[in-house]
Design an enzyme around this catalytic site. Structure first.
Site, short mmCIF file in Angstrom:
data_model
loop_
_atom_site.label_atom_id
_atom_site.label_comp_id
_atom_site.label_asym_id
_atom_site.label_seq_id
_atom_site.Cartn_x
_atom_site.Cartn_y
_atom_site.Cartn_z
CG ASP A 186 72.77 44.99 28.94
OD1 ASP A 186 73.63 44.90 28.06
OD2 ASP A 186 72.76 45.91 29.79
CD GLU A 205 86.07 41.57 21.56
OE1 GLU A 205 85.88 41.60 20.33
OE2 GLU A 205 86.48 42.54 22.22
CG PHE A 206 90.86 39.15 18.57
CD1 PHE A 206 91.81 39.83 19.31
CD2 PHE A 206 90.72 37.79 18.76
CE1 PHE A 206 92.61 39.16 20.23
CE2 PHE A 206 91.53 37.10 19.67
CZ PHE A 206 92.48 37.79 20.40
CG LEU A 207 83.54 41.96 18.11
CD1 LEU A 207 82.96 43.34 17.88
CD2 LEU A 207 82.44 40.98 18.45
CG ASN A 240 92.55 46.62 20.53
OD1 ASN A 240 92.45 45.98 19.47
ND2 ASN A 240 91.52 46.86 21.31
CG LEU A 271 100.41 50.67 7.16
CD1 LEU A 271 101.42 50.15 6.16
CD2 LEU A 271 101.14 51.42 8.29
CB ALA A 274 98.13 58.94 6.84
CB CYS A 291 88.20 49.27 21.14
SG CYS A 291 86.54 48.59 21.23
NE ARG A 347 81.30 53.17 22.08
CZ ARG A 347 81.60 51.89 22.33
NH1 ARG A 347 81.86 51.51 23.55
NH2 ARG A 347 81.64 51.02 21.35
#
Ligand code: UGA
Length: 472
Positions: free
Chosen positions: A50, A172-174, A238, A280, A282, A290, A367
């Protein structure tokens, strides 16, 4: 997180003796940091990189720069066994890796909804000229379709023409708060490569994931596809999740006016396997680093590519999402008997407690957090707002220094005329309404994520309002 069958210190889950490529992860935020530790755990030699020296220092000392359940133990263990290291030295990265995973952030651009690829550009431009042997550069960050080809061009422009550096893509889907499990036990792996060599190397890099699945008697579906599809899979997923949330929030509005209960409605439609019962819930809408920005970036990219009309619904999804926040403010005014006139809700001097500041429970990430935004809106309408969150206080103070933060739950609710529960933390779900009633000025609760038991609260003398639960 599930308990693992992972090996003891020093051992690796990979027992086959297959060649393990050495992996680097460029950008060790919540994505790259989690991947680095998890792949070390799977037996790979890993170097995390980084430009943020503070982040690298923390990781190197076995501390986490952000909260993620289960990650601390993996970092400590794999630093100790030597499979995991962190650096700010890009030359070291270039020398070390057989595969370099790009995990840098792709936030919204300051001047538009498009994704800002400047971190990716500077990362690739600094790495490419230093690569001295054949290697693979793999995109993991969420990007606009077309980025993989652009990265290959960047490498061509900045790299040594005699060194074969190939680009591949594997989204990725984390999910934050479940990230360790999502990396070790993904529900699918998507790979896009341009040659058999790259494909083989990518598969070698994922071997640990498939071996762990075999040990645990699970299947991990593998989708091998082209660049454009691999890039789109992530943003499409997403966007679909966002659509489900906004759909149920629109139904919540309907339930409010028609006298229904959206939690029963969601449960009932969710039993249909074609619909499914996830995403689902609400409430006050989706946030985080993201979904909101990916939704906007997808709409912007669609427009650039000439399919603005087909992407138009994404704008509706976002509008519904943001309307939730204004709705909470209106409800707060209604519940406290204040004016909801043409100039908007008037809350001057009303003491309101906001419970929750993060974008969801079990994270310290604020965020684009709807809860914190609502707290700011309530304050902007004149309310005296006090915020409390079990984990997000430090970050919330940085994002919203103008708000008042309590030292603890009891301090937060003391003298409140309205409590807004805006994040479904365990600590809030199990609040005792009887005990709490003694601390507040008025027993009124606005359940922003429908996580409380309306009956329990009403029986304890509270005025209860949920989101789309007008029948309760
Ligand atoms: C999201 C996706 O779920 C991941 O699959 C994806 O990999 C990740 O983004 C990413 O792009 O990196 P995350 O941002 O960690 O993961 O958060 P989610 O768990 O998806 O929640 C997003 C927001 O939706 C939260 O504010 C949450 O409270 C809200 N939400 C979620 C609802 O309002 N209702 C629901 O039913 C579910």
């Amino acid at each position: 997180m599930r308990s693992t069958n992972l090996p003891n210190e020093g051992e690796s889950i990979i027992t086959s003796g297959a060649t393990r490529p050495r992996l680097t992860f460029l950008g060790v935020g919540p994505l790259g940091g989690t991947y680095a530790a998890c792949y070390a755990e799977l037996g790979y030699e890993v170097l995390g990189y980084d430009v943020d020296a503070g982040r690298v220092e923390k990781f190197s000392a076995g501390e986490l720069p952000f909260h993620e359940r289960g990650l601390g133990d993996l970092v400590t263990k794999n630093l100790a066994n030597g499979r995991l290291r962190f650096t700010t030295d890009i030359e070291e990265v270039a020398e070390f890796g057989d595969i370099h995973f790009l995990c840098v952030g792709t936030p919204s651009r300051p001047d538009s909804d498009s994704a800002d690829l400047s971190y990716m550009e500077s990362c690739v431009a600094s790495l490419a000229p230093l690569l001295k042997r054949r290697c693979l550069v793999v995109g993991k960050s969420t990007v606009p379709v077309g980025t993989a080809a652009w990265v290959q061009q960047l490498i061509g422009r900045h790299g040594d023409p005699d060194v074969h550096v190939e680009v591949a893509w594997s989204p990725e889907f984390l999910q934050e708060a479940n990230a360790v499990d999502d990396v070790l036990r993904p529900n699918r792996v998507v790979l896009a490569a341009q040659s058999q060599w790259a494909q083989d190397l990518l598969e070698a890099a994922h071997k640990g994931v498939f071996e762990l699945a075999a040990v645990e008697d699970r299947e991990v579906p593998l989708v091998v596809t082209d660049f454009a599809t691999a890039e789109l899979v992530k943003v499409a997923a997403n966007a679909f999740l966002s659509t489900k949330i906004s759909f149920i929030n629109a139904m919540a509005d309907l339930c409010d006016v028609a006298g229904g209960d959206v939690t029963d409605l969601a449960r009932a439609i969710g039993y249909d396997a074609r619909i499914g019962n996830k995403f689902l819930r609400a409430g006050i809408g989706f946030g985080g680093g993201c979904l909101p920005k990916d939704l906007r970036a997808l709409a912007a990219r669609g427009k650039e590519l000439g399919v603005a009309e087909s992407m138009r619904f994404l704008g509706e999804i976002e509008d519904i999402n943001l309307s939730r926040r204004a709705k909470v403010v209106r409800l707060a005014a209604e519940m406290t008997g204040r004016d909801n006139g043409p100039a908007g809700p008037e809350l001057s001097g009303t003491r309101i407690t906001v419970l929750g500041a993060t974008f969801k429970p079990d994270t310290d990430d604020v965020r684009d957090a709807p809860a914190l935004d609502v707290a700011g809106r309530l304050a902007a309408h004149g309310a005296a707002v006090t915020v409390y969150d079990p984990m997000g206080m430090d970050n919330a103070r940085v994002y919203r220094p103008e708000l008042t933060y309590a030292n603890g739950l009891a301090d937060a609710v003391d003298g409140a005329e309205l409590i807004c529960v805006l994040v479904e933390w365990e600590e809030f779900r199990h609040l005792d309404p009887e005990a709490l009633a003694d601390l507040v000025a008025e027993p009124r609760v606005l359940d922003g994520m429908n996580c409380l038991d309306p009956q329990l609260w009403s029986n304890a003398g509270w005025m209860y309002r949920g989101m789309g639960r007008s029948s309760r």
